[in-house]
Write an enzyme that holds these catalytic residues in place. Structure first.
Site, PDB file in Angstrom:
ATOM      1  N   CYS A 196     111.283  -2.735 127.258  1.00  0.00           N
ATOM      2  CA  CYS A 196     110.487  -1.846 128.113  1.00  0.00           C
ATOM      3  C   CYS A 196     109.506  -0.910 127.429  1.00  0.00           C
ATOM      4  O   CYS A 196     108.418  -0.705 127.965  1.00  0.00           O
ATOM      5  CB  CYS A 196     111.416  -1.059 129.018  1.00  0.00           C
ATOM      6  SG  CYS A 196     112.219  -2.144 130.202  1.00  0.00           S
ATOM      7  N   ALA A 241     108.201   8.819 131.403  1.00  0.00           N
ATOM      8  CA  ALA A 241     109.448   9.091 130.681  1.00  0.00           C
ATOM      9  C   ALA A 241     109.587   8.126 129.504  1.00  0.00           C
ATOM     10  O   ALA A 241     109.899   8.544 128.377  1.00  0.00           O
ATOM     11  CB  ALA A 241     110.652   8.949 131.626  1.00  0.00           C
ATOM     12  N   ALA A 280     107.204   6.572 127.973  1.00  0.00           N
ATOM     13  CA  ALA A 280     106.153   6.870 127.000  1.00  0.00           C
ATOM     14  C   ALA A 280     106.556   8.085 126.145  1.00  0.00           C
ATOM     15  O   ALA A 280     106.380   8.082 124.924  1.00  0.00           O
ATOM     16  CB  ALA A 280     104.829   7.126 127.717  1.00  0.00           C
ATOM     17  N   ALA A 317     119.912   3.163 129.705  1.00  0.00           N
ATOM     18  CA  ALA A 317     119.574   2.522 128.430  1.00  0.00           C
ATOM     19  C   ALA A 317     120.624   1.454 128.158  1.00  0.00           C
ATOM     20  O   ALA A 317     121.805   1.617 128.512  1.00  0.00           O
ATOM     21  CB  ALA A 317     119.548   3.547 127.297  1.00  0.00           C
ATOM     22  N   PHE A 341     116.750   4.643 134.875  1.00  0.00           N
ATOM     23  CA  PHE A 341     116.605   5.261 133.557  1.00  0.00           C
ATOM     24  C   PHE A 341     117.710   4.868 132.587  1.00  0.00           C
ATOM     25  O   PHE A 341     117.815   5.449 131.504  1.00  0.00           O
ATOM     26  CB  PHE A 341     116.566   6.789 133.698  1.00  0.00           C
ATOM     27  CG  PHE A 341     115.365   7.277 134.470  1.00  0.00           C
ATOM     28  CD1 PHE A 341     114.119   7.350 133.855  1.00  0.00           C
ATOM     29  CD2 PHE A 341     115.463   7.638 135.804  1.00  0.00           C
ATOM     30  CE1 PHE A 341     112.994   7.783 134.558  1.00  0.00           C
ATOM     31  CE2 PHE A 341     114.349   8.071 136.511  1.00  0.00           C
ATOM     32  CZ  PHE A 341     113.110   8.149 135.893  1.00  0.00           C
TER      33      PHE A 341
HETATM   34  P1  NAD Z   1     115.905  -9.258 133.608  1.00  0.00           P
HETATM   35  O1  NAD Z   1     114.888 -10.229 133.156  1.00  0.00           O
HETATM   36  O2  NAD Z   1     117.170  -9.094 132.842  1.00  0.00           O
HETATM   37  O3  NAD Z   1     116.329  -9.596 135.118  1.00  0.00           O
HETATM   38  C1  NAD Z   1     115.424  -9.899 136.117  1.00  0.00           C
HETATM   39  C2  NAD Z   1     116.056 -10.985 136.988  1.00  0.00           C
HETATM   40  O4  NAD Z   1     115.231 -11.178 138.144  1.00  0.00           O
HETATM   41  C3  NAD Z   1     116.153 -12.354 136.312  1.00  0.00           C
HETATM   42  O5  NAD Z   1     117.508 -12.765 136.281  1.00  0.00           O
HETATM   43  C4  NAD Z   1     115.284 -13.273 137.193  1.00  0.00           C
HETATM   44  O6  NAD Z   1     115.826 -14.577 137.320  1.00  0.00           O
HETATM   45  C5  NAD Z   1     115.334 -12.547 138.518  1.00  0.00           C
HETATM   46  N1  NAD Z   1     114.227 -12.887 139.422  1.00  0.00           N
HETATM   47  C6  NAD Z   1     112.898 -12.935 139.151  1.00  0.00           C
HETATM   48  N2  NAD Z   1     112.209 -13.251 140.266  1.00  0.00           N
HETATM   49  C7  NAD Z   1     113.115 -13.412 141.264  1.00  0.00           C
HETATM   50  C8  NAD Z   1     113.018 -13.732 142.643  1.00  0.00           C
HETATM   51  N3  NAD Z   1     111.828 -13.924 143.224  1.00  0.00           N
HETATM   52  N4  NAD Z   1     114.161 -13.825 143.366  1.00  0.00           N
HETATM   53  C9  NAD Z   1     115.361 -13.621 142.793  1.00  0.00           C
HETATM   54  N5  NAD Z   1     115.514 -13.300 141.484  1.00  0.00           N
HETATM   55  C10 NAD Z   1     114.408 -13.184 140.726  1.00  0.00           C
HETATM   56  O7  NAD Z   1     115.155  -7.856 133.715  1.00  0.00           O
HETATM   57  P2  NAD Z   1     115.790  -6.386 133.578  1.00  0.00           P
HETATM   58  O8  NAD Z   1     115.928  -6.012 132.145  1.00  0.00           O
HETATM   59  O9  NAD Z   1     116.956  -6.261 134.483  1.00  0.00           O
HETATM   60  O10 NAD Z   1     114.581  -5.509 134.145  1.00  0.00           O
HETATM   61  C11 NAD Z   1     114.241  -5.527 135.504  1.00  0.00           C
HETATM   62  C12 NAD Z   1     113.271  -4.398 135.765  1.00  0.00           C
HETATM   63  O11 NAD Z   1     113.894  -3.142 135.475  1.00  0.00           O
HETATM   64  C13 NAD Z   1     112.007  -4.428 134.914  1.00  0.00           C
HETATM   65  O12 NAD Z   1     110.930  -3.972 135.678  1.00  0.00           O
HETATM   66  C14 NAD Z   1     112.295  -3.425 133.815  1.00  0.00           C
HETATM   67  O13 NAD Z   1     111.109  -2.821 133.325  1.00  0.00           O
HETATM   68  C15 NAD Z   1     113.124  -2.397 134.530  1.00  0.00           C
HETATM   69  N6  NAD Z   1     114.068  -1.633 133.679  1.00  0.00           N
HETATM   70  C16 NAD Z   1     114.804  -2.277 132.712  1.00  0.00           C
HETATM   71  C17 NAD Z   1     115.726  -1.575 131.955  1.00  0.00           C
HETATM   72  C18 NAD Z   1     116.552  -2.248 130.892  1.00  0.00           C
HETATM   73  O14 NAD Z   1     117.270  -1.557 130.185  1.00  0.00           O
HETATM   74  N7  NAD Z   1     116.516  -3.555 130.730  1.00  0.00           N
HETATM   75  C19 NAD Z   1     115.936  -0.217 132.211  1.00  0.00           C
HETATM   76  C20 NAD Z   1     115.194   0.402 133.213  1.00  0.00           C
HETATM   77  C21 NAD Z   1     114.260  -0.328 133.943  1.00  0.00           C
HETATM   78  C1  UGA Z   2     114.977   2.805 127.153  1.00  0.00           C
HETATM   79  C2  UGA Z   2     115.152   4.226 127.716  1.00  0.00           C
HETATM   80  O1  UGA Z   2     115.976   4.982 126.824  1.00  0.00           O
HETATM   81  C3  UGA Z   2     115.785   4.201 129.098  1.00  0.00           C
HETATM   82  O2  UGA Z   2     115.838   5.509 129.640  1.00  0.00           O
HETATM   83  C4  UGA Z   2     114.944   3.307 130.016  1.00  0.00           C
HETATM   84  O3  UGA Z   2     115.539   3.194 131.284  1.00  0.00           O
HETATM   85  C5  UGA Z   2     114.818   1.914 129.400  1.00  0.00           C
HETATM   86  O4  UGA Z   2     114.231   2.030 128.079  1.00  0.00           O
HETATM   87  C6  UGA Z   2     113.923   0.996 130.169  1.00  0.00           C
HETATM   88  O5  UGA Z   2     113.099   1.434 130.934  1.00  0.00           O
HETATM   89  O6  UGA Z   2     114.080  -0.192 129.886  1.00  0.00           O
HETATM   90  P1  UGA Z   2     116.574   1.031 125.987  1.00  0.00           P
HETATM   91  O7  UGA Z   2     115.297   0.368 125.627  1.00  0.00           O
HETATM   92  O8  UGA Z   2     117.641   0.233 126.610  1.00  0.00           O
HETATM   93  O9  UGA Z   2     116.286   2.255 126.985  1.00  0.00           O
HETATM   94  O10 UGA Z   2     117.223   1.707 124.680  1.00  0.00           O
HETATM   95  P2  UGA Z   2     116.883   3.020 123.836  1.00  0.00           P
HETATM   96  O11 UGA Z   2     118.134   3.670 123.483  1.00  0.00           O
HETATM   97  O12 UGA Z   2     115.851   3.855 124.480  1.00  0.00           O
HETATM   98  O13 UGA Z   2     116.270   2.396 122.503  1.00  0.00           O
HETATM   99  C7  UGA Z   2     115.012   1.763 122.485  1.00  0.00           C
HETATM  100  C8  UGA Z   2     114.617   1.447 121.047  1.00  0.00           C
HETATM  101  O14 UGA Z   2     114.320   2.646 120.340  1.00  0.00           O
HETATM  102  C9  UGA Z   2     115.725   0.762 120.247  1.00  0.00           C
HETATM  103  O15 UGA Z   2     115.156  -0.219 119.421  1.00  0.00           O
HETATM  104  C10 UGA Z   2     116.315   1.893 119.425  1.00  0.00           C
HETATM  105  O16 UGA Z   2     116.936   1.458 118.257  1.00  0.00           O
HETATM  106  C11 UGA Z   2     115.080   2.703 119.139  1.00  0.00           C
HETATM  107  N1  UGA Z   2     115.365   4.126 118.838  1.00  0.00           N
HETATM  108  C12 UGA Z   2     115.956   4.902 119.766  1.00  0.00           C
HETATM  109  C13 UGA Z   2     114.987   4.656 117.610  1.00  0.00           C
HETATM  110  O17 UGA Z   2     114.417   3.949 116.761  1.00  0.00           O
HETATM  111  N2  UGA Z   2     115.233   5.975 117.363  1.00  0.00           N
HETATM  112  C14 UGA Z   2     115.835   6.786 118.276  1.00  0.00           C
HETATM  113  O18 UGA Z   2     116.022   7.999 117.975  1.00  0.00           O
HETATM  114  C15 UGA Z   2     116.198   6.227 119.511  1.00  0.00           C
END
Ligand code: NAD
Ligand code: UGA
Length: 473
Positions: A274, A221, A223, A162, A160
């Site tokens: 996301c 969450a 959504a 951000a 979760f």
């Molecule tokens: P990312 O693209 O930054 O990282 C994913 C990594 O996985 C890449 O570096 C890629 O090279 C690697 N990869 C892909 N296939 C592979 C394999 N077979 N073996 C080894 N490495 C491999 O993605 P992210 O932002 O870290 O997101 C990862 C997951 O977490 C997604 O499902 C996303 O929805 C979820 N998530 C992201 C955030 C966020 O803030 N970015 C927050 C919560 C959840």
């Molecule tokens: C979001 C969620 O907050 C995390 O809990 C979750 O783990 C993550 O997605 C994920 O699954 O990837 P993130 O996208 O990193 O995190 O950042 P947020 O702070 O949620 O902002 C998302 C977007 O909404 C940004 O563009 C931000 O500027 C915008 N935002 C946020 C608004 O326009 N208004 C707000 O009040 C809050």
């Protein structure tokens, strides 16, 4: 000694594992990735992602009990607990294109785990990536049908955090969610993972559920969060039409304890890798389960977000006498939010494309986003989720070369510009010398504040024509 291996050294895998290593010095944590540049970045002084506080955490434990490696097979084979944190983007072709999650990386990681695991070591496989409900069942099938004697337990442990506040979020999460099978072996696996988090997370913040609840809670969450932003953004349009002020309305609404004040900031639209992807995924799941009304409800959250971005572009063009052709527009901020260099799904891409389609010349400044990244983003084929067969028209290489500049500060961006658009809420944009910018701009000089970071009254005193989201004109 427990050994943890995390597949995927991205925005989630890197920070999450660094914090586990910091808080659990007796656990060896290895983060593996197929991307050589990503891993060398993690092993260098310049980490591949910008996150406040992360350098410090990594420095404290890298080489002690935290390692980054491309030796994927060896480390996955040796681990007791394997986190899978690979990317799960939206499918761009085939069944479910434009909505369903693309589980290619996920499935290949699962097959690789099965290939390299040895029968003398049972494994807990943890879904860290955000995945459709029931993915654990698919992974279980892949692993058990290829098990060669290894016993697996699959857990769902969605993340979760951000971006921009990842370290803070990981240090003190609102909750840690662990879903597992309701069998003795499943409960044992949940308890093993609970013990890892219990090193620093209070017991009452660690929630155990069944697998499907954990998988669905993550999608729900995101959504709910995105829905709050679309709600306040919808209200912002009404504010502009009526003379109400969205900041005042959000404040008054948020004072109701049942609603709460956070996540009610009106903006040019939400971005990030996301929110859109996960809602589309939810929409697809609802459609697959024969729930079109529920799908339609969530789809509107994205429609309002798209509307907000195009409303912003239309406002810029219409205010500037219905044409921005050959006019220089300074774009302040390209990242999808402050304190990150991440540009995935940033509203700045849509706004810049909109302005370029109207023949503007844009000059972009963001403290963390490189010129290469801006060019890559603007040149990228863009998928239209609502009409999956169409791609948005491309920005041509010559337009990119002639009409997009990426500069090193806000003043340079604004020099001889007709307008300034603020698209990311970087703190430094609050304290710029706007008089200096005004003096260097064509008149009338416009400011379009997509993040409500400036005081419109002060800027109007200087002489700017100011448009701010949800504020009286
Ligand atoms: P990312 O693209 O930054 O990282 C994913 C990594 O996985 C890449 O570096 C890629 O090279 C690697 N990869 C892909 N296939 C592979 C394999 N077979 N073996 C080894 N490495 C491999 O993605 P992210 O932002 O870290 O997101 C990862 C997951 O977490 C997604 O499902 C996303 O929805 C979820 N998530 C992201 C955030 C966020 O803030 N970015 C927050 C919560 C959840
Ligand atoms: C979001 C969620 O907050 C995390 O809990 C979750 O783990 C993550 O997605 C994920 O699954 O990837 P993130 O996208 O990193 O995190 O950042 P947020 O702070 O949620 O902002 C998302 C977007 O909404 C940004 O563009 C931000 O500027 C915008 N935002 C946020 C608004 O326009 N208004 C707000 O009040 C809050």
């Amino acid at each position: 000694m427990v050994k943890i291996c995390c597949i995927g050294a991205g925005y989630v895998g890197g920070p999450t594992m660094a914090v586990i290593a910091l808080k659990c010095p007796e656990i060896e944590v290895v983060v593996v990735d197929i991307s050589e540049p990503r891993i060398s970045g993690w092993n260098s002084d310049r980490l591949p992602i910008y996150e406040p506080g992360l350098d410090d955490v990594v420095k404290q434990c890298r080489g002690r009990n935290l390692f980054f490696s491309t030796e994927v097979h060896r480390h996955v084979g040796e681990a007791d607990i394997v986190f899978v944190s690979v990317n799960t983007p939206t499918k761009t072709c085939g069944l479910g294109a434009g909505k369903a999650a693309d589980l290619t990386y996920w499935e290949s990681a699962a097959r690789m785990i099965a290939d390299v695991s040895r029968s003398d070591k049972n494994k807990i496989v943890v879904e860290k990536s955000t995945v459709p409900v029931k993915t654990a069942e698919a992974i279980e099938k892949i692993l058990t049908h290829n098990s060669r004697g290894v016993k697996y337990q699959i857990l769902s442990n969605p993340e979760f955090l951000a971006e921009g506040t990842a370290v803070k979020d990981l240090f003190s999460p609102d909750r840690v969610l662990i879903g597992g099978r309701e069998t003795p072996e499943g409960r044992e696996a949940v308890s093993a993972l609970r013990n890892v988090y219990a090193h620093w997370v209070p017991e009452d913040r660690i929630i155990a559920t069944n697998l499907w609840s954990a998988e669905l809670s993550k999608l729900a969450a995101n959504a709910f969060l995105a829905q709050r932003i679309s709600s306040v953004n919808a209200v912002s349009a009404l504010c502009e039409a009526t003379g109400a002020d969205v900041t005042e309305v959000a404040h008054s609404v948020g004072r109701d304890a049942r609603i709460g004040p956070r996540f009610l900031t009106a903006s040019v639209g939400f971005g990030g890798s996301c929110f859109q992807k996960d809602i589309l995924n939810l929409v697809y799941i609802c459609e697959c389960y024969g729930l079109p009304e529920v799908a339609g409800y969530w789809r509107e959250v994205i429609r309002i977000n798209d509307y907000q971005k195009s409303r912003f572009v239309n406002r810029v063009v219409s205010s500037m006498f219905n044409t921005v052709a050959a006019k220089k527009i300074a774009v302040l901020g390209f990242a999808f939010k402050k304190d990150t260099g991440d540009t995935r799904e940033t509203p700045a891409i849509d706004v810049c494309r909109g302005l370029l389609r109207d023949k503007a010349v844009v000059s972009i400044y963001d403290p963390q986003v490189t010129e290469e990244q801006v060019h890559r983003d603007l040149a990228m084929k863009q998928f239209d989720w609502d009409h999956p067969r169409h791609l948005q028209p491309l920005i041509s290489p010559s337009d990119l070369a002639n009409r997009v500049a990426v500069v090193h500060d806000a003043y340079e961006a604004a020099r001889e510009a007709h307008a300034v658009c603020i698209l990311t809420e970087w703190d430094e944009f609050r304290n710029l010398d706007y008089q200096r910018m005004f003096d260097a701009m064509h008149k009338p000089a416009f400011v379009f504040d997509g993040r409500n970071v400036v005081d419109p009254a002060k800027l109007r005193e200087i002489g700017f024509v100011v448009y701010a989201i949800g504020k009286p004109l």
